[in-house]
Design a protein around this motif. Sequence first.
Motif, PDB file in Angstrom:
ATOM      1  N   SER A   1      -5.308  -1.355   5.146  1.00  0.00           N
ATOM      2  CA  SER A   1      -6.331  -0.525   4.501  1.00  0.00           C
ATOM      3  C   SER A   1      -6.767   0.615   5.407  1.00  0.00           C
ATOM      4  CB  SER A   1      -7.538  -1.392   4.118  1.00  0.00           C
ATOM      5  OG  SER A   1      -7.168  -2.401   3.210  1.00  0.00           O
TER       6      SER A   1
ATOM      7  N   ASN B   1       3.261  -2.361   4.018  1.00  0.00           N
ATOM      8  CA  ASN B   1       3.531  -3.582   3.273  1.00  0.00           C
ATOM      9  C   ASN B   1       3.040  -4.785   4.058  1.00  0.00           C
ATOM     10  OD1 ASN B   1       4.660  -5.473   1.424  1.00  0.00           O
ATOM     11  ND2 ASN B   1       6.486  -5.631   2.693  1.00  0.00           N
TER      12      ASN B   1
ATOM     13  N   PHE C   1       0.876  -1.167   0.000  1.00  0.00           N
ATOM     14  CA  PHE C   1       0.000   0.000   0.000  1.00  0.00           C
ATOM     15  C   PHE C   1       0.917   1.222   0.000  1.00  0.00           C
ATOM     16  CE2 PHE C   1      -2.410  -3.455   1.609  1.00  0.00           C
ATOM     17  CZ  PHE C   1      -3.749  -3.211   1.382  1.00  0.00           C
ATOM     18  N   GLY C   2       1.114   1.811  -1.171  1.00  0.00           N
ATOM     19  CA  GLY C   2       2.063   2.910  -1.293  1.00  0.00           C
ATOM     20  C   GLY C   2       3.337   2.398  -1.926  1.00  0.00           C
ATOM     21  N   GLU C   3       4.450   2.488  -1.205  1.00  0.00           N
ATOM     22  CA  GLU C   3       5.739   2.047  -1.717  1.00  0.00           C
ATOM     23  C   GLU C   3       6.442   1.184  -0.680  1.00  0.00           C
ATOM     24  OE1 GLU C   3       7.985   5.520  -2.588  1.00  0.00           O
ATOM     25  OE2 GLU C   3       6.802   6.081  -4.347  1.00  0.00           O
TER      26      GLU C   3
ATOM     27  N   TRP D   1      -4.209   7.694   7.131  1.00  0.00           N
ATOM     28  CA  TRP D   1      -2.927   8.379   6.963  1.00  0.00           C
ATOM     29  C   TRP D   1      -2.327   7.949   5.628  1.00  0.00           C
ATOM     30  CZ3 TRP D   1      -3.788   5.264  11.444  1.00  0.00           C
ATOM     31  CH2 TRP D   1      -4.263   5.977  12.537  1.00  0.00           C
ATOM     32  N   PRO D   2      -2.820   8.477   4.522  1.00  0.00           N
ATOM     33  CA  PRO D   2      -2.446   7.987   3.193  1.00  0.00           C
ATOM     34  C   PRO D   2      -0.983   8.188   2.818  1.00  0.00           C
ATOM     35  CG  PRO D   2      -3.811   9.966   3.042  1.00  0.00           C
ATOM     36  CD  PRO D   2      -3.845   9.539   4.471  1.00  0.00           C
ATOM     37  N   TRP D   3      -0.246   8.958   3.599  1.00  0.00           N
ATOM     38  CA  TRP D   3       1.175   9.170   3.311  1.00  0.00           C
ATOM     39  C   TRP D   3       2.064   8.074   3.922  1.00  0.00           C
ATOM     40  CZ3 TRP D   3      -1.845  12.063   6.562  1.00  0.00           C
ATOM     41  CH2 TRP D   3      -1.536  12.034   7.920  1.00  0.00           C
ATOM     42  N   ILE D   4       1.488   7.191   4.731  1.00  0.00           N
ATOM     43  CA  ILE D   4       2.265   6.133   5.363  1.00  0.00           C
ATOM     44  C   ILE D   4       2.293   4.905   4.452  1.00  0.00           C
ATOM     45  CG2 ILE D   4       2.395   4.536   7.326  1.00  0.00           C
ATOM     46  CD1 ILE D   4       3.146   7.366   8.075  1.00  0.00           C
ATOM     47  N   ASN D   5       3.475   4.433   4.125  1.00  0.00           N
ATOM     48  CA  ASN D   5       3.630   3.240   3.312  1.00  0.00           C
ATOM     49  C   ASN D   5       3.412   1.994   4.176  1.00  0.00           C
ATOM     50  OD1 ASN D   5       4.368   4.616   0.876  1.00  0.00           O
ATOM     51  ND2 ASN D   5       6.400   4.952   1.756  1.00  0.00           N
TER      52      ASN D   5
ATOM     53  N   ARG E   1      -3.934   3.263   5.686  1.00  0.00           N
ATOM     54  CA  ARG E   1      -3.851   4.078   4.476  1.00  0.00           C
ATOM     55  C   ARG E   1      -5.060   5.004   4.333  1.00  0.00           C
ATOM     56  NH1 ARG E   1       0.425   5.169   1.235  1.00  0.00           N
ATOM     57  NH2 ARG E   1      -0.892   5.058  -0.608  1.00  0.00           N
TER      58      ARG E   1
ATOM     59  N   PHE F   1       6.756   4.128   7.829  1.00  0.00           N
ATOM     60  CA  PHE F   1       6.220   2.938   7.174  1.00  0.00           C
ATOM     61  C   PHE F   1       5.768   1.931   8.216  1.00  0.00           C
ATOM     62  CE2 PHE F   1      10.703   2.003   7.852  1.00  0.00           C
ATOM     63  CZ  PHE F   1      10.713   0.671   8.244  1.00  0.00           C
TER      64      PHE F   1
END
Length: 304
Positions: free
Chosen positions: A231, A243, A8-10, A237-241, A234, A190
Amino acid sequence: MRQLNIVFGEFARGGCMQCQLGIKNVLFITGLCPLNCFYCPVNRDRFGRDVMFINDRPVNKFPDDIIDELDRAGSNGLAITGGDPIMVVDRVVELVKILKDSYGQGFHIHMYTHALNASEDAIRKLTGSGIDEVRIHATNPTQLNGKLDLIKALKDAGIELGLEVPALPRFENDIIKVAELLIINRLIGFVNLNELDVSPANIETLIKMGYRPGPDGSVIGSIGAGIKIASEIRRRWPWINVNVCTSRYKDLAQIGSRLFRINMRISAGDEAVLDDGTLESQDNRGGVVIKLRIGGKEYTVESG
């Protein structure tokens, strides 16, 4: 087809990217840890004992055996695990200095530690060590009581921080609350959620708690718990990657890539390195022999 991992992100750019490429080696620096987490997969021949293994190869001479294995593997970085590495923080600090001096500041080193084991003395030593990344372990927000200032000291020292925990079914809300505390205090960049592995050390406890081992050696429902946690993190806090790392991903991508890289460097002229990192050669009768080299030992896993 089941995904190897769900991002989710990078990816975390330091430790995770190197693990994916097989260029980061793993040092089990000690089995010491005063905690007794019900999900801990560390086998009893290691847990509670001050033993070391680099890529599952015993370390009898510190730091020489570690450097020898890093050179053999052509490593670009090191992940320090346990037990809890912070229990031998002086050893960690000494090793970080040696490796940075030997391989340069670009040699990436990260370690794991449980928030409950953090102390002022240990954190002070880590802040001046030159370590690149620390992954905090906490599955309940109460475990962070009195620890946020210590974690902040690591952040202020320029150390990259993340939260890394197993994806525990029925503990999703607690883990989200842990992430919330760390995120709103601007401490982590992250979150890694690992599929919950079943091992001889934890299988009885997991079953008693109502968890069911799956056919692939992990807890049924763990990936679903990880996706639920990821989910929600994100969404808020949509800026947090984030995995979600599966057991299969670790076996095929992380360990397999590392074995492939090592065996490409050390294989004999009559050996072929297969995609999964194992070796293929022929026996005296012309039959195919498949071998696995790991932990300084060689295993014949198939022949014909």
